[in-house]
Scaffold this active site. Structure first.
Site, PDB file in Angstrom:
ATOM      1  N   TYR A 142       0.824  -1.210   0.000  1.00  0.00           N
ATOM      2  CA  TYR A 142       0.000   0.000   0.000  1.00  0.00           C
ATOM      3  C   TYR A 142       0.863   1.268   0.000  1.00  0.00           C
ATOM      4  O   TYR A 142       0.408   2.317  -0.444  1.00  0.00           O
ATOM      5  CB  TYR A 142      -0.892   0.037   1.249  1.00  0.00           C
ATOM      6  N   LYS A 190       3.367 -15.241   2.820  1.00  0.00           N
ATOM      7  CA  LYS A 190       3.564 -15.984   1.573  1.00  0.00           C
ATOM      8  C   LYS A 190       5.073 -16.194   1.441  1.00  0.00           C
ATOM      9  O   LYS A 190       5.715 -15.772   0.471  1.00  0.00           O
ATOM     10  CB  LYS A 190       2.962 -15.175   0.405  1.00  0.00           C
ATOM     11  N   ASP A 222      -2.696 -18.279   0.985  1.00  0.00           N
ATOM     12  CA  ASP A 222      -3.699 -19.016   0.196  1.00  0.00           C
ATOM     13  C   ASP A 222      -4.350 -20.102   1.053  1.00  0.00           C
ATOM     14  O   ASP A 222      -5.570 -20.295   1.045  1.00  0.00           O
ATOM     15  CB  ASP A 222      -3.095 -19.579  -1.100  1.00  0.00           C
ATOM     16  N   ASP A 246      -6.326  -7.014   4.372  1.00  0.00           N
ATOM     17  CA  ASP A 246      -7.468  -6.380   3.710  1.00  0.00           C
ATOM     18  C   ASP A 246      -8.358  -7.450   3.091  1.00  0.00           C
ATOM     19  O   ASP A 246      -9.579  -7.462   3.288  1.00  0.00           O
ATOM     20  CB  ASP A 246      -6.952  -5.415   2.631  1.00  0.00           C
ATOM     21  N   ASP A 250     -12.289  -9.106   4.564  1.00  0.00           N
ATOM     22  CA  ASP A 250     -13.545  -9.108   3.792  1.00  0.00           C
ATOM     23  C   ASP A 250     -14.066 -10.539   3.687  1.00  0.00           C
ATOM     24  O   ASP A 250     -15.262 -10.800   3.825  1.00  0.00           O
ATOM     25  CB  ASP A 250     -13.336  -8.551   2.373  1.00  0.00           C
TER      26      ASP A 250
END
Ligand code: IPM
Ligand code: MG
Length: 356
Positions: A142, A190, A222, A246, A250
């Protein structure tokens, strides 16, 4: 207690949901004898329209001068559908997070018994889920530089950057939460692909040794995305970098049954910000139909986290639970039943808080 708030409603449904959270906050302050004062300021698209920038200096000054910030949402379709816009409302949110040093975004995920049937997941899978996602909020892709386009416009790039210091502070914070809960920490990265993730894992593995009372596990993002909806009850505290957090939060909102239910607290160096995790839902703006609960629950987090006022937070939670039980809910969770307006649901909760 003296409480001085900055109220940043933002765009879309922001003003409607913040109005309800503010009314609830006022009712709770009145009930418990707190001396509440607040000022409103611009952020997001409305700030761009009014003064040309999404996080004006006056807004920042007000946040710095306040004890907590109550935040709505930002973004409008004009900007979402215009990828070449030079100034974007989201930059306001990011600038606020960066300038206030809000490096940790705490997103609690809990279920509500009366909403279990709203989750697209099987009831027995989600029932009793209760975990916290701690999202790093001021680093990673970001904010990393360089970021941009090549001169011919044919190539674009973002950069993911993390320093040891940034990782260390969020991992330590996550351990302190795990120690207060069920003593389990899941570090999501990751590390099989990304350099920044390998640094995360290295730092986390070093700090892990200081917390033998907490069971630490490492998951690739994942895999975490899959397990989150396959078996949400296995999580207690999850910590991860900015963009993974983020996305995962959700996803986690489906456990609760509606994105309109999840509150968050952003904490760090300066004033803490309390905001729903959902967006500005521009299609609903001005219609008095948006779910105010995520913002009202963010106000509960504000009492608890910013001021240590546990009973005040609980008063709001009890009122929200009662409204769900009595089905005084907005259309997103009403299903085939009767639905209430944003303002009606908010008023019911406000009155319930006063009456307790
Ligand atoms: C969130 C939002 C923001 C983010 C957007 C609006 C910039 O999705 O708070 O989760 O990506 O952080
Ligand atoms: Mg998001």
């Amino acid at each position: 207690m003296k409480i001085k708030l900055a109220v940043l409603s933002g765009d879309g449904i922001g003003p409607e949901i913040v109005a309800q959270a503010l009314n609830v906050t006022k009712a709770v302050c009145k009930k418990f004898g707190h001396d509440l004062s607040y000022k409103e300021a611009l952020v997001g698209a409305c700030a761009i329209d009014a003064v040309g920038v999404p996080y004006p200096a006056e807004t920042h000054a007000l946040c710095m001068d306040s004890d907590a910030v109550l935040f709505g949402a930002i973004g409008t379709p004009e900007y979402d559908n215009n990828p070449s816009a030079k100034i974007r409302p989201e930059q306001g949110l990011l600038a606020m997070r960066k300038q206030l040093g809000l490096y940790a975004n705490i997103r609690p995920i809990t279920t509500f018994p009366s909403l279990l049937h709203k989750s697209p997941l099987r009831q027995d899978l989600v029932e009793g889920s209760d975990f916290i996602c701690i999202r790093e909020l001021t680093g990673g892709i970001y904010f990393g530089r360089p970021q941009g386009r090549s001169e011919d416009g044919e190539t674009a790039y973002d950069t993911c950057v993390y320093t040891v210091e940034e990782i260390e502070r969020i991992i330590r914070l996550a351990y302190s939460y795990a120690q207060k809960r069920r003593h389990k920490l899941t570090v999501v990265d990751k590390a099989n692909v990304l350099c920044t993730s390998r640094l995360w894992r290295q730092v986390a593995q070093r700090i892990e040794k200081e917390f033998p009372d907490v069971e630490t596990e490492y998951l690739f993002v994942d895999n975490a995305a899959m397990q989150l909806i396959q078996c949400p009850k296995r999580f207690d505290v999850m910590v991860t970098e900015n963009m993974f957090g983020d996305i995962l939060t959700d996803e986690a909102s489906v456990i609760t049954g509606s994105l309109g239910m999840l509150p968050s607290a952003s904490i760090g160096i300066h004033t803490s910000v309390f905001e729903p995790i959902h967006g500005s839902y521009p299609q609903a703006a001005g219609k008095d139909i948006a779910n105010p609960l995520a913002t009202i629950l963010s106000a509960a987090l504000m009492f608890e986290y910013a001021f240590g006022l546990i009973e005040e937070g609980l008063t709001i939670r009890r009122a929200v639970n009662a409204s769900l039980k009595e089905k005084i809910v907005t259309e997103d969770i009403a299903g085939d039943g009767k639905s209430y307006k944003t303002s009606e649901a908010g008023k019911w909760i406000e009155d319930y808080c006063s009456g307790q």
